[in-house]
Design a protein around this motif. Structure first.
Motif, PDB file in Angstrom:
ATOM      1  N   GLU A 131      -2.593  -8.661  -4.661  1.00 39.02           N
ATOM      2  CA  GLU A 131      -1.452  -9.398  -5.203  1.00 39.02           C
ATOM      3  C   GLU A 131      -0.890  -8.706  -6.443  1.00 39.02           C
ATOM      4  O   GLU A 131       0.284  -8.852  -6.763  1.00 39.02           O
ATOM      5  N   GLN A 132      -1.733  -7.942  -7.139  1.00 36.30           N
ATOM      6  CA  GLN A 132      -1.291  -7.198  -8.318  1.00 36.30           C
ATOM      7  C   GLN A 132      -0.699  -5.836  -7.953  1.00 36.30           C
ATOM      8  O   GLN A 132      -0.285  -5.083  -8.820  1.00 36.30           O
ATOM      9  N   GLY A 133      -0.695  -5.514  -6.656  1.00 33.88           N
ATOM     10  CA  GLY A 133      -0.079  -4.274  -6.205  1.00 33.88           C
ATOM     11  C   GLY A 133      -1.023  -3.131  -5.933  1.00 33.88           C
ATOM     12  O   GLY A 133      -0.576  -2.024  -5.619  1.00 33.88           O
ATOM     13  N   PHE A 134      -2.338  -3.361  -6.022  1.00 31.70           N
ATOM     14  CA  PHE A 134      -3.314  -2.288  -5.780  1.00 31.70           C
ATOM     15  C   PHE A 134      -3.671  -2.205  -4.289  1.00 31.70           C
ATOM     16  O   PHE A 134      -3.615  -3.216  -3.569  1.00 31.70           O
ATOM     17  N   ASP A 135      -4.044  -1.006  -3.867  1.00 29.20           N
ATOM     18  CA  ASP A 135      -4.502  -0.788  -2.490  1.00 29.20           C
ATOM     19  C   ASP A 135      -6.019  -1.039  -2.439  1.00 29.20           C
ATOM     20  O   ASP A 135      -6.812  -0.153  -2.109  1.00 29.20           O
ATOM     21  N   ALA A 136      -6.398  -2.268  -2.790  1.00 31.55           N
ATOM     22  CA  ALA A 136      -7.815  -2.620  -2.957  1.00 31.55           C
ATOM     23  C   ALA A 136      -8.508  -2.768  -1.611  1.00 31.55           C
ATOM     24  O   ALA A 136      -7.887  -3.101  -0.599  1.00 31.55           O
ATOM     25  N   LYS A 137      -9.818  -2.537  -1.637  1.00 30.37           N
ATOM     26  CA  LYS A 137     -10.615  -2.694  -0.418  1.00 30.37           C
ATOM     27  C   LYS A 137     -12.096  -2.719  -0.775  1.00 30.37           C
ATOM     28  O   LYS A 137     -12.489  -2.465  -1.923  1.00 30.37           O
TER      29      LYS A 137
END
Length: 305
Positions: free
Chosen positions: A256-262
């Motif tokens: 939601e903050q714009g990171f490509d998190a995983k």
């Protein structure tokens, strides 16, 4: 200092609130409150039925800051993540001092004390149910039911096939006759259905054999060239979580903050690791890390894997 006293009073409440939403809440440098779901149970001695619930335990070894508690306080009190972390640390120092001489009551979660060996002992508050699915459900009374063996009914049936003789046949259960009739009917119905299915399949087979398929212009073949992508072996770690659900929540929050998190798997301690993003080269990862440390969290760090 005014805010510090406010957090001192409410830190326990923040932990209490989060346990309704998450299975693990870690207080940095202190320990983690972990919940385990247990199903509904019946107490035969007390003739009572208890609804499903979350049972709370305390693990003193879970002290790594996963960011959950600090993020919640920061968003609630409208302060920075770093400020929230600082206030939590102050409260932890206060708790440790109190435990030297007494007991800490953590809202409706339970109480903490130290034993003679200086180990933390946690006593959960059994009257609190943190399982949202059981909201509104309370202990219910139960009445025991004693079953009696049904008496065997004897029915005398006359065999009319043999003239001049009356032969009594004992039917031990009247329901057996109904079951037998049902089986006979089902068997006959099954035979009918089988015959109808065989006839239908035979007709379909004839139609398929009579059909002719002609392809005048087949599609041309396509050559696909797939380039091998270089692996992303450099990761910026956002946190490590004991509960997988908390790891997924962190991933969604970062996305939601714009990171490509995983999630990139578990570390050597069995904790699930969440990253802000992964990179092909160390240089690009370091550049991103500096920006994340400056804008988001000082807790971020670079992992080569």
């Amino acid at each position: 200092m005014k805010f510090a006293s406010f957090v001192h009073m409410r830190l326990a409440d923040y932990i209490n609130d989060l346990l309704y939403r998450y299975d693990c809440v870690i207080v940095p440098n202190f320990g983690g409150f972990v919940t385990n779901k247990i199903g509904a149970k019946v107490d035969e001695n007390a003739n009572a039925i208890y609804p499903p619930k979350k049972q709370v335990t305390f693990n003193a070894y879970l002290q790594h800051n996963d960011g959950l508690l600090a993020n919640y306080i920061a968003s609630t009190e409208k302060i920075s993540f770093e400020k929230a972390t600082e206030k939590i640390a102050e409260e932890v120092d206060t708790w440790k001092n109190q435990l030297e001489t007494g007991t800490i009551t953590v809202a409706k979660v339970g109480t903490l004390t130290r034993n003679e060996e200086r180990k933390l002992l946690f006593e959960p508050n059994t009257s609190t149910n943190f399982l949202i699915d059981s909201f509104g459900l309370a202990q219910a009374g139960a009445t025991s039911v004693e079953r009696e063996d049904a008496q065997v009914a004897e029915v005398v049936v006359l065999d009319e096939k043999k003239e001049g003789k009356v032969i009594p046949l004992v039917v031990k259960r009247a329901a057996a006759a109904a079951v037998a009739v049902g089986i006979i009917y089902a068997g006959w119905s099954g035979v009918q259905n089988h015959n109808e299915q065989q006839e239908f399949l035979a007709n379909q087979q004839k139609e398929i054999q009579a059909a002719t398929f002609v392809i005048d212009s087949p599609l041309p073949t396509i050559d696909l060239k797939v380039s091998k992508e270089e692996p992303k072996n450099f990761h910026i770690v956002a946190g490590a979580f004991q509960e997988v659900e908390n790891a997924h929540n962190k991933v969604n929050e970062l996305k939601e903050q714009g990171f490509d998190a995983k999630i990139i798997g578990e570390n050597s301690f069995g904790l699930t690791q969440v990253v802000y993003g992964s990179y092909h080269t160390k240089e690009s990862a370091r550049t991103a890390l500096l920006k994340i440390k400056e804008d988001v969290s000082e807790e971020a760090w670079l992992l080569e894997k």
